[in-house]
Design a protein around this motif. Structure first.
Motif, PDB file in Angstrom:
ATOM      1  N   PRO A  42     -60.248  22.892 107.590  1.00 43.43           N
ATOM      2  CA  PRO A  42     -61.365  23.093 108.517  1.00 43.43           C
ATOM      3  C   PRO A  42     -61.968  24.484 108.386  1.00 43.43           C
ATOM      4  O   PRO A  42     -61.266  25.464 108.127  1.00 43.43           O
ATOM      5  CB  PRO A  42     -60.724  22.910 109.890  1.00 43.43           C
ATOM      6  N   PHE A  43     -63.281  24.562 108.559  1.00 38.05           N
ATOM      7  CA  PHE A  43     -63.976  25.846 108.514  1.00 38.05           C
ATOM      8  C   PHE A  43     -65.091  25.801 109.554  1.00 38.05           C
ATOM      9  O   PHE A  43     -66.009  24.989 109.455  1.00 38.05           O
ATOM     10  CB  PHE A  43     -64.550  26.121 107.127  1.00 38.05           C
ATOM     11  N   ARG A  44     -64.996  26.673 110.514  1.00 41.02           N
ATOM     12  CA  ARG A  44     -65.981  26.691 111.600  1.00 41.02           C
ATOM     13  C   ARG A  44     -67.129  27.630 111.252  1.00 41.02           C
ATOM     14  O   ARG A  44     -66.912  28.799 110.923  1.00 41.02           O
ATOM     15  CB  ARG A  44     -65.314  27.140 112.896  1.00 41.02           C
ATOM     16  N   ALA A  45     -68.342  27.109 111.309  1.00 38.60           N
ATOM     17  CA  ALA A  45     -69.508  27.942 110.996  1.00 38.60           C
ATOM     18  C   ALA A  45     -70.769  27.297 111.543  1.00 38.60           C
ATOM     19  O   ALA A  45     -70.871  26.069 111.643  1.00 38.60           O
ATOM     20  CB  ALA A  45     -69.642  28.141 109.490  1.00 38.60           C
ATOM     21  N   ASP A  46     -71.715  28.145 111.884  1.00 40.97           N
ATOM     22  CA  ASP A  46     -73.065  27.721 112.242  1.00 40.97           C
ATOM     23  C   ASP A  46     -73.942  27.977 111.021  1.00 40.97           C
ATOM     24  O   ASP A  46     -73.887  29.066 110.436  1.00 40.97           O
ATOM     25  CB  ASP A  46     -73.558  28.516 113.445  1.00 40.97           C
ATOM     26  N   LEU A  47     -74.756  27.025 110.641  1.00 45.30           N
ATOM     27  CA  LEU A  47     -75.575  27.191 109.448  1.00 45.30           C
ATOM     28  C   LEU A  47     -76.592  28.317 109.580  1.00 45.30           C
ATOM     29  O   LEU A  47     -77.120  28.797 108.575  1.00 45.30           O
ATOM     30  CB  LEU A  47     -76.297  25.884 109.110  1.00 45.30           C
ATOM     31  N   GLY A  48     -76.857  28.746 110.797  1.00 41.71           N
ATOM     32  CA  GLY A  48     -77.762  29.866 110.981  1.00 41.71           C
ATOM     33  C   GLY A  48     -77.127  31.220 110.742  1.00 41.71           C
ATOM     34  O   GLY A  48     -77.828  32.238 110.700  1.00 41.71           O
ATOM     35  N   ASP A  49     -75.818  31.252 110.551  1.00 40.82           N
ATOM     36  CA  ASP A  49     -75.077  32.491 110.314  1.00 40.82           C
ATOM     37  C   ASP A  49     -74.862  32.650 108.806  1.00 40.82           C
ATOM     38  O   ASP A  49     -73.933  32.081 108.233  1.00 40.82           O
ATOM     39  CB  ASP A  49     -73.738  32.431 111.049  1.00 40.82           C
ATOM     40  N   ALA A  50     -75.731  33.432 108.164  1.00 39.92           N
ATOM     41  CA  ALA A  50     -75.694  33.554 106.703  1.00 39.92           C
ATOM     42  C   ALA A  50     -74.359  34.088 106.209  1.00 39.92           C
ATOM     43  O   ALA A  50     -73.831  33.626 105.191  1.00 39.92           O
ATOM     44  CB  ALA A  50     -76.833  34.448 106.221  1.00 39.92           C
ATOM     45  N   GLY A  51     -73.797  35.057 106.913  1.00 38.15           N
ATOM     46  CA  GLY A  51     -72.523  35.633 106.487  1.00 38.15           C
ATOM     47  C   GLY A  51     -71.395  34.624 106.535  1.00 38.15           C
ATOM     48  O   GLY A  51     -70.571  34.563 105.607  1.00 38.15           O
ATOM     49  N   ARG A  52     -71.370  33.850 107.591  1.00 39.95           N
ATOM     50  CA  ARG A  52     -70.308  32.847 107.731  1.00 39.95           C
ATOM     51  C   ARG A  52     -70.476  31.732 106.693  1.00 39.95           C
ATOM     52  O   ARG A  52     -69.480  31.233 106.144  1.00 39.95           O
ATOM     53  CB  ARG A  52     -70.343  32.277 109.146  1.00 39.95           C
ATOM     54  N   VAL A  53     -71.701  31.338 106.420  1.00 39.39           N
ATOM     55  CA  VAL A  53     -71.934  30.318 105.388  1.00 39.39           C
ATOM     56  C   VAL A  53     -71.473  30.837 104.031  1.00 39.39           C
ATOM     57  O   VAL A  53     -70.843  30.104 103.250  1.00 39.39           O
ATOM     58  CB  VAL A  53     -73.421  29.915 105.350  1.00 39.39           C
ATOM     59  N   ALA A  54     -71.744  32.096 103.746  1.00 36.18           N
ATOM     60  CA  ALA A  54     -71.298  32.685 102.483  1.00 36.18           C
ATOM     61  C   ALA A  54     -69.773  32.671 102.391  1.00 36.18           C
ATOM     62  O   ALA A  54     -69.206  32.385 101.324  1.00 36.18           O
ATOM     63  CB  ALA A  54     -71.833  34.104 102.350  1.00 36.18           C
ATOM     64  N   GLU A  55     -69.085  32.955 103.494  1.00 38.55           N
ATOM     65  CA  GLU A  55     -67.623  32.919 103.504  1.00 38.55           C
ATOM     66  C   GLU A  55     -67.113  31.516 103.201  1.00 38.55           C
ATOM     67  O   GLU A  55     -66.080  31.349 102.537  1.00 38.55           O
ATOM     68  CB  GLU A  55     -67.095  33.378 104.854  1.00 38.55           C
ATOM     69  N   ALA A  56     -67.818  30.514 103.675  1.00 38.01           N
ATOM     70  CA  ALA A  56     -67.379  29.133 103.467  1.00 38.01           C
ATOM     71  C   ALA A  56     -67.363  28.761 101.993  1.00 38.01           C
ATOM     72  O   ALA A  56     -66.587  27.887 101.570  1.00 38.01           O
ATOM     73  CB  ALA A  56     -68.288  28.169 104.230  1.00 38.01           C
ATOM     74  N   PHE A  57     -68.209  29.413 101.190  1.00 37.22           N
ATOM     75  CA  PHE A  57     -68.301  29.084  99.771  1.00 37.22           C
ATOM     76  C   PHE A  57     -67.263  29.810  98.914  1.00 37.22           C
ATOM     77  O   PHE A  57     -67.222  29.591  97.699  1.00 37.22           O
ATOM     78  CB  PHE A  57     -69.702  29.419  99.252  1.00 37.22           C
ATOM     79  N   ALA A  58     -66.425  30.640  99.505  1.00 39.19           N
ATOM     80  CA  ALA A  58     -65.431  31.377  98.720  1.00 39.19           C
ATOM     81  C   ALA A  58     -64.501  30.417  97.982  1.00 39.19           C
ATOM     82  O   ALA A  58     -63.850  29.569  98.598  1.00 39.19           O
ATOM     83  CB  ALA A  58     -64.622  32.297  99.630  1.00 39.19           C
ATOM     84  N   GLY A  59     -64.459  30.533  96.658  1.00 37.30           N
ATOM     85  CA  GLY A  59     -63.577  29.696  95.853  1.00 37.30           C
ATOM     86  C   GLY A  59     -64.061  28.279  95.641  1.00 37.30           C
ATOM     87  O   GLY A  59     -63.347  27.456  95.051  1.00 37.30           O
ATOM     88  N   VAL A  60     -65.263  27.967  96.085  1.00 37.94           N
ATOM     89  CA  VAL A  60     -65.794  26.605  96.007  1.00 37.94           C
ATOM     90  C   VAL A  60     -66.511  26.391  94.670  1.00 37.94           C
ATOM     91  O   VAL A  60     -67.238  27.266  94.191  1.00 37.94           O
ATOM     92  CB  VAL A  60     -66.764  26.348  97.182  1.00 37.94           C
ATOM     93  N   THR A  61     -66.315  25.220  94.072  1.00 37.62           N
ATOM     94  CA  THR A  61     -66.992  24.889  92.823  1.00 37.62           C
ATOM     95  C   THR A  61     -68.111  23.866  93.010  1.00 37.62           C
ATOM     96  O   THR A  61     -69.049  23.816  92.208  1.00 37.62           O
ATOM     97  CB  THR A  61     -65.999  24.323  91.796  1.00 37.62           C
ATOM     98  N   HIS A  62     -68.001  23.049  94.040  1.00 38.81           N
ATOM     99  CA  HIS A  62     -68.978  21.989  94.290  1.00 38.81           C
ATOM    100  C   HIS A  62     -69.232  21.924  95.794  1.00 38.81           C
ATOM    101  O   HIS A  62     -68.386  22.334  96.598  1.00 38.81           O
ATOM    102  CB  HIS A  62     -68.468  20.629  93.810  1.00 38.81           C
ATOM    103  N   ALA A  63     -70.400  21.367  96.177  1.00 42.42           N
ATOM    104  CA  ALA A  63     -70.722  21.272  97.600  1.00 42.42           C
ATOM    105  C   ALA A  63     -71.481  19.993  97.900  1.00 42.42           C
ATOM    106  O   ALA A  63     -72.320  19.546  97.110  1.00 42.42           O
ATOM    107  CB  ALA A  63     -71.535  22.482  98.053  1.00 42.42           C
ATOM    108  N   SER A  64     -71.167  19.423  99.063  1.00 39.45           N
ATOM    109  CA  SER A  64     -71.888  18.272  99.596  1.00 39.45           C
ATOM    110  C   SER A  64     -72.563  18.723 100.879  1.00 39.45           C
ATOM    111  O   SER A  64     -71.899  19.160 101.819  1.00 39.45           O
ATOM    112  CB  SER A  64     -70.909  17.118  99.891  1.00 39.45           C
TER     113      SER A  64
END
Length: 281
Positions: A42-64
């Motif tokens: 689980p990863f809690r984030a609001d899409l309006g928070d650019a910094g938090r969205v960037a953190e969510a992509f750490a180590g990610v290779t693909h996204a849906s």
């Protein structure tokens, strides 16, 4: 492959996250509440928070990616910008964006369509290799209480589309299969793929449930949805049905082709209905 799934607490994103986890992929599920299916980080984030969205992509290779039911162009554009910038910085190898609906060929002035059209364009024009999936109506809409009760108690399928309009349908499970195929398939970058099965009229759809069809007034539909989802969301969704009834009779009737290209089989309304204990059939 490590996949970031947006909207993991919702119906569409949740189905995608579960399918990917079941297939053995490492999945991080982003949601506003922090909820995610079993087996998903689980990863809690609001899409309006650019910094938090960037953190969510750490180590990610693909996204849906699926967007929340927000149709104001200003916040939606900010959400999309945050996703694209974060995915680009992370070096994401494939991004699959689900528009949540088919996109009419011409501009409509309907925010629910046009915000998603703009989002799809932004992702396809970004440095991130992207695929856009355009589903039709979801079969799970027919499990909403106001539809289910009519089917079970009266043998009547009520929906806010004129009986003569031909509609294609897709299950959330089929969306998950399509997303998996779009994330992993070769030669799909830059593609926009319409999904859905063979279009059916309202009476043909109702027959899959052993029921008769009754078109619902869109104003009444909007009022009922507002009680559950709020007035803004209800107005945004209802506007799409008004456009379909007035001008978009062919939106779901054109051949899809996306499922065939992705190599998936779309569940028919009859097959979907046969698994439901509450259906009148």
């Amino acid at each position: 492959m490590r996949v970031l799934v947006f909207g993991a607490a919702g119906a569409q994103g949740g189905a995608v996250a579960r399918r990917l986890a079941d297939e053995g992929y490492a999945v991080r599920g982003l949601s506003r509440t922090g909820a995610a299916p079993d087996g998903v980080e689980p990863f809690r984030a609001d899409l309006g928070d650019a910094g938090r969205v960037a953190e969510a992509f750490a180590g990610v290779t693909h996204a849906s990616v699926v967007l929340p039911l927000e149709f104001d162009p200003v916040p939606v554009a900010a959400y999309v910008r945050n996703v694209v910038e974060a995915a680009t910085a992370a070096g994401v190898r494939r991004l699959v964006f689900c528009t949540g609906n088919r996109l009419p060929a011409e501009e409509t002035g309907v925010p629910a369509f046009e915000t998603r059209r703009a989002a799809a364009r932004a992702m396809l024009e970004s440095p991130v290799p992207s695929v856009v999936l355009c589903p039709p109506l979801y079969l799970e809409n027919l499990a909403a209480p106001w539809v289910r009760e009519g089917l079970a108690a009266e043998g009547v399928l009520r929906y806010p589309v004129p009986a003569r309009v031909r509609l294609a349908w897709l299950s959330h499970a089929d969306l998950a299969a399509a997303t998996l195929a779009a994330l992993t398939g070769e030669g799909l970058e830059g593609a926009t793929l319409d999904l859905g099965g063979e279009p059916v009229t309202g009476p043909e759809l109702a027959a899959a449930f052993g029921a008769r069809y009754e078109a619902v007034d869109v104003d009444a539909f909007e009022a009922g949805l507002a009680a559950v989802a709020g007035a803004r969301t209800a107005a945004g969704v209802a506007a799409t049905y008004r456009w379909i009834a007035g001008r978009g009779h062919d939106l779901y009737a054109a051949p899809a082709g996306g499922a065939e290209r992705l190599g998936i089989t779309v569940t028919s309304p009859a097959a979907w209905a046969s698994a439901l204990r509450w259906a009148s059939r």
